[in-house]
Design a protein around this motif. Structure first.
Motif, short mmCIF file in Angstrom:
data_model
loop_
_atom_site.label_atom_id
_atom_site.label_comp_id
_atom_site.label_asym_id
_atom_site.label_seq_id
_atom_site.Cartn_x
_atom_site.Cartn_y
_atom_site.Cartn_z
N HIS A 39 2.52 2.05 -3.29
CA HIS A 39 1.20 2.68 -4.30
C HIS A 39 0.87 4.10 -3.40
CE1 HIS A 39 -2.34 2.56 -6.89
NE2 HIS A 39 -3.17 3.35 -6.06
N ASN A 40 0.58 4.19 -2.92
CA ASN A 40 0.64 5.08 -2.17
C ASN A 40 1.89 6.20 -2.41
OD1 ASN A 40 -2.15 5.17 -1.08
ND2 ASN A 40 -1.47 4.72 0.45
N GLU A 99 0.89 -0.82 0.06
CA GLU A 99 -0.13 0.03 0.31
C GLU A 99 0.41 1.16 -0.18
OE1 GLU A 99 -4.26 0.02 2.19
OE2 GLU A 99 -2.94 1.95 3.71
N HIS A 132 -5.13 -1.43 -2.11
CA HIS A 132 -3.92 -1.37 -2.45
C HIS A 132 -3.06 -2.13 -1.68
CE1 HIS A 132 -4.68 1.01 -6.12
NE2 HIS A 132 -5.88 1.59 -5.09
N SER A 133 -3.85 -2.83 -0.43
CA SER A 133 -2.82 -3.89 0.29
C SER A 133 -3.24 -5.29 -0.54
CB SER A 133 -3.13 -4.04 2.04
OG SER A 133 -4.34 -3.76 1.87
#
Ligand code: AKB
Length: 312
Positions: free
Chosen positions: A158-159, A155, A237-238
């Motif tokens: 992604h972030n 995650e 997104h985890s």
């Protein structure tokens, strides 16, 4: 245009079937299988194969450049039971192989990653039935801790860096083609081999230990579909909860008995009982169904029939 895929850990339980399915879908030459050794002749002989150490960034980067890889499926990991016996190596393998592929994506050398998580991210303080996507997560196994940390890093990448990484929390997986290695849910595969060969099975979990499970066909379908989904459909997104069926050793034994009436099961729980007791009994996977259209095909009855047909 077809993706150019690298599967790391292609000779394992999931990797073997994933490799064959992806080769059918995208063409043999577009799917490079790799593993630490040539562990599975079907995988090695059915298309391009490379020996790679998932802990060696330079080796992976070299393969990415030579084969112009766009997507990596990172299937190499130490599972729950094995990880308890070798915590330091499990942490090293499960975390650093993930960092290697995340960093390749951060550097824009690859476009997309699939990374498997597990129901092991949950722990004894998690609600046991219909475990929600978002809930208390205090895993008590080395494997679970590594998967939960991995989810956080996915995650984060992604972030912060815009990395396209997609993930599923697999339940126990059951397949006839490749045996599992080192998991707590493995009894649900072993039981079929022993039922056919010996008509009896001594289970390493207690009779009423209910765990979430899935047939491999469904797991492969989910893996391919989450990777095919448009990026905007992936909202988590985890890692996504994923479910198909839940059963106890008593229930699967009863189902097998419908086909093999002489079959008997006995119970002799070992250290894996504690691991199983810390995991959910059933999973709520509404988010995966809503976001990218996940649906399962196999239940306990149809899975048992198919397993016995293939192994019998
Ligand atoms: C294991 O039992 O360790 C695995 C899993 C549930 O991730 N099958």
């Amino acid at each position: 245009m077809n993706p150019k895929i690298l599967i790391i850990g292609a000779c394992g339980q999931i990797g073997t079937e994933l490799t064959q399915k992806l080769r059918k879908l995208y063409g043999t030459e577009n799917v490079i299988a790799s593993d630490i050794r040539k562990l599975n002749t079907d995988v090695v002989n059915s298309g391009p194969f490379e020996v790679v150490n998932a802990l060696d960034f330079n080796q992976i980067e070299h393969l990415v450049e030579v084969h112009k890889i766009t997507d990596i499926y990172l299937m190499a990991a130490l599972l729950s039971a094995t990880a308890e016996k070798n915590p330091a190596f499990a942490w090293d393998l499960n975390m650093n192989s993930l960092f290697h592929v995340l960093n390749l994506a951060k550097a824009k050398k690859i476009q997309k990653i699939f990374w498997p998580s597990s129901i092991a991210v949950f722990g004894p303080t998690t609600p046991k039935e219909n475990t929600p996507q978002y809930t208390i997560m205090e895993p008590s196994t080395v494997y679970g801790i590594s998967k939960q940390a991995g989810e956080r890093w996915c995650e984060y990448y992604h972030n912060i860096y815009g990395v396209d990484v997609r993930s599923i929390r697999y339940p126990g997986l059951i397949s006839w083609s490749t045996p599992p290695g080192g998991g707590t849910t493995d009894y649900a595969v072993d039981i079929f081999y022993k039922a056919i060969a010996d008509k009896k099975y001594e289970c390493f979990l207690s009779s009423e230990t209910k765990m979430p499970m899935m047939y491999m066909d469904d797991a492969i379908e989910a893996t391919i579909n989450i990777m095919k989904a448009p990026a905007e459909d992936i909202k988590i997104h985890s890692s996504y909860n994923l479910a198909a069926m839940s059963f106890t050793p008593t229930q699967i034994a009863a189902e097998i008995k419908k086909h093999i009436p002489e079959f008997e099961i006995t119970y002799n729980p070992d250290f894996r009982q504690k691991i199983a007791d810390s995991w959910p009994a059933s999973i709520d996977d509404a988010e995966a169904r809503k976001d990218w259209g996940w649906q399962h095909t196999f239940d306990l009855e149809s899975m048992t029939k198919d397993m016995l047909e293939h192994l019998g």
